[in-house]
Scaffold this active site. Structure first.
Site, PDB file in Angstrom:
ATOM      1  N   GLU A 277       2.502   2.918   4.686  1.00  0.00           N
ATOM      2  CA  GLU A 277       3.520   2.862   3.636  1.00  0.00           C
ATOM      3  C   GLU A 277       3.518   4.091   2.708  1.00  0.00           C
ATOM      4  OE1 GLU A 277       2.316  -0.066   0.910  1.00  0.00           O
ATOM      5  OE2 GLU A 277       4.100   0.149  -0.362  1.00  0.00           O
TER       6      GLU A 277
ATOM      7  N   ASP B  81      -2.216  -3.386   9.087  1.00  0.00           N
ATOM      8  CA  ASP B  81      -1.560  -4.483   8.359  1.00  0.00           C
ATOM      9  C   ASP B  81      -0.239  -4.926   8.988  1.00  0.00           C
ATOM     10  OD1 ASP B  81      -3.622  -4.200   6.591  1.00  0.00           O
ATOM     11  OD2 ASP B  81      -2.435  -3.335   4.966  1.00  0.00           O
TER      12      ASP B  81
HETATM   13  O1  F6P Z   1      -3.746  -0.152   4.705  1.00  0.00           O
HETATM   14  C1  F6P Z   1      -4.718  -0.564   5.562  1.00  0.00           C
HETATM   15  C2  F6P Z   1      -5.879  -1.180   4.826  1.00  0.00           C
HETATM   16  O2  F6P Z   1      -6.905  -1.396   5.760  1.00  0.00           O
HETATM   17  C3  F6P Z   1      -5.571  -2.470   4.070  1.00  0.00           C
HETATM   18  O3  F6P Z   1      -5.551  -3.606   4.884  1.00  0.00           O
HETATM   19  C4  F6P Z   1      -6.670  -2.496   3.060  1.00  0.00           C
HETATM   20  O4  F6P Z   1      -6.305  -3.236   1.928  1.00  0.00           O
HETATM   21  C5  F6P Z   1      -6.835  -1.057   2.711  1.00  0.00           C
HETATM   22  O5  F6P Z   1      -6.381  -0.321   3.821  1.00  0.00           O
HETATM   23  C6  F6P Z   1      -8.245  -0.694   2.360  1.00  0.00           C
HETATM   24  O6  F6P Z   1      -8.272   0.645   2.027  1.00  0.00           O
HETATM   25  P1  F6P Z   1      -9.584   1.456   1.632  1.00  0.00           P
HETATM   26  O7  F6P Z   1     -10.340   1.666   2.902  1.00  0.00           O
HETATM   27  O8  F6P Z   1      -9.081   2.705   1.056  1.00  0.00           O
HETATM   28  O9  F6P Z   1     -10.319   0.577   0.690  1.00  0.00           O
END
Ligand code: F6P
Length: 342
Positions: A103, A127
């Site tokens: 996104e 996601d």
């Molecule tokens: O956007 C993918 C994702 O894995 C989400 O499901 C999750 O909330 C986020 O990224 C976690 O991101 P980070 O690894 O930056 O904490």
């Protein structure tokens, strides 16, 4: 043609398959030159890149993560970011940029495209919440990992007569929770699209115990929250430097609440980044490879400001602006299909 490719945002199984596919199609079939920026948009903004030839992408199809590295840096977050990107694209003589991301990355891609840069986006995210594409690669792998974990957790929950509350990823949408919960036969599925009522959830799980069952598995998406005005106190998370919510742990909070209300031992299990790591499934490798192939073709046709998308079984090109307008959430009808049979 000279093409720049980058991977940005949270990593996801299949990113390397896209990079490999872009290089194969561009170099072998079109005689192009491909460079890969390091750590997402940061690499473009800092002019940090390397040449990607066939040797550079050898053996990466089945490899998780991204050989280029990733970050959550977005050009719009930085003063003069868009102008910097434009000047580096000109200096490097790039005819096309292929950003692979979710996104946030695609929003940045749209912004740069509107600023006149030659962008062809490729959507990724475990996601599965990008609108305009039926599926994103990475999702199938994540669902597989979560399903296997749920299958395993069921046997230990049964042995110890516990309620296990399993937290899966899904910031705004519950696709992983829905699919893994359906695949593993979870007894309750909690998604962000439907704020939960703790009394209803307690009743649902309690009914199972009243019916003589000795354990229960609840799958909850990390972004799930209680309905307003309900009887559960809920600790909200803080924000990280990119404005993303850092969750306070819905599974942990639910396990405390359910244990008190049901009088049954309840434990949280947080699957976390294990869902994002490791080798992509065959489905994700194929989808990622097709996206890479079509992104190069779109660049050669001059179809900029577009994104690859899966529509049914075909790959289509869709406007980036349209794809980033809304998130693809779990519709009520899809949730209804999964409502548990206890
Ligand atoms: O956007 C993918 C994702 O894995 C989400 O499901 C999750 O909330 C986020 O990224 C976690 O991101 P980070 O690894 O930056 O904490």
């Amino acid at each position: 043609m000279r093409i720049g490719v980058l991977t940005s945002g949270g990593d996801c199984p299949g990113l390397n398959a896209v990079i490999r596919s872009v290089v194969h199609r561009a170099v072998v079939d079109h005689g192009d030159e491909v460079i890969g920026f390091h750590d997402g948009w940061k690499g473009l903004l800092e002019c940090d890149y390397r040449k990607l030839d066939l040797e550079a992408v050898g053996g990466i199809l089945a490899r998780g993560g991204t050989i280029l590295g990733s970050s959550r840096v977005q050009p719009a977050h930085l003063r003069g970011g868009v102008e910097q990107a434009r000047s580096h694209v000109a200096d490097l003589g790039l005819d096309a940029i292929i950003p692979i991301g979710g996104e946030g990355t695609l929003k940045a891609a749209n912004l740069l495209s509107e600023a006149g840069l030659p962008i062809v986006g490729v959507p990724k995210t475990i996601d599965n919440d990008i609108a305009s594409t039926d599926v994103t690669f990475g999702f199938d792998t994540a669902v597989g990992v979560a399903t296997e974990a749920l299958d395993r957790l069921k046997t230990t929950a049964e042995s110890h007569q516990r309620v296990l509350i399993v937290e899966v990823m899904g910031r705004h949408t519950g696709w992983i929770a829905l699919h893994s919960g359906m695949a593993a036969g979870a007894h309750a599925i909690v998604v962000p699209e439907r704020p939960f009522d703790i009394d209803e959830l307690t009743e649902l799980v309690g009914k199972r115990f009243s019916a003589g069952k000795k354990f229960a598995i609840v799958v909850v998406a990390e972004g799930a929250k209680p309905r307003r005005g309900g009887s559960m106190e809920f600790e909200q998370g803080t924000k990280d430097i990119y404005g993303h919510e850092r969750f306070a742990g819905v599974a942990t909070q639910l396990s405390v609440e359910l244990e008190q209300r049901l009088g049954k031992e309840a434990r949280p299990v947080i699957l976390g980044h294990v869902q994002r790591g490791g080798t992509p499934t065959a489905y994700d490798r194929v989808l990622a490879t097709r996206f890479g192939w079509h992104a190069v073709e779109a660049a050669h046709r001059g179809e900029f400001g577009m994104m690859t998308a899966l529509r049914g079984t075909d790959i289509a090109m869709v406007p980036l602006g349209e794809a980033v307008e809304t998130l693809k959430t779990v519709p009520a009808e899809r949730y209804a299909e999964a409502e548990c049979v206890l």
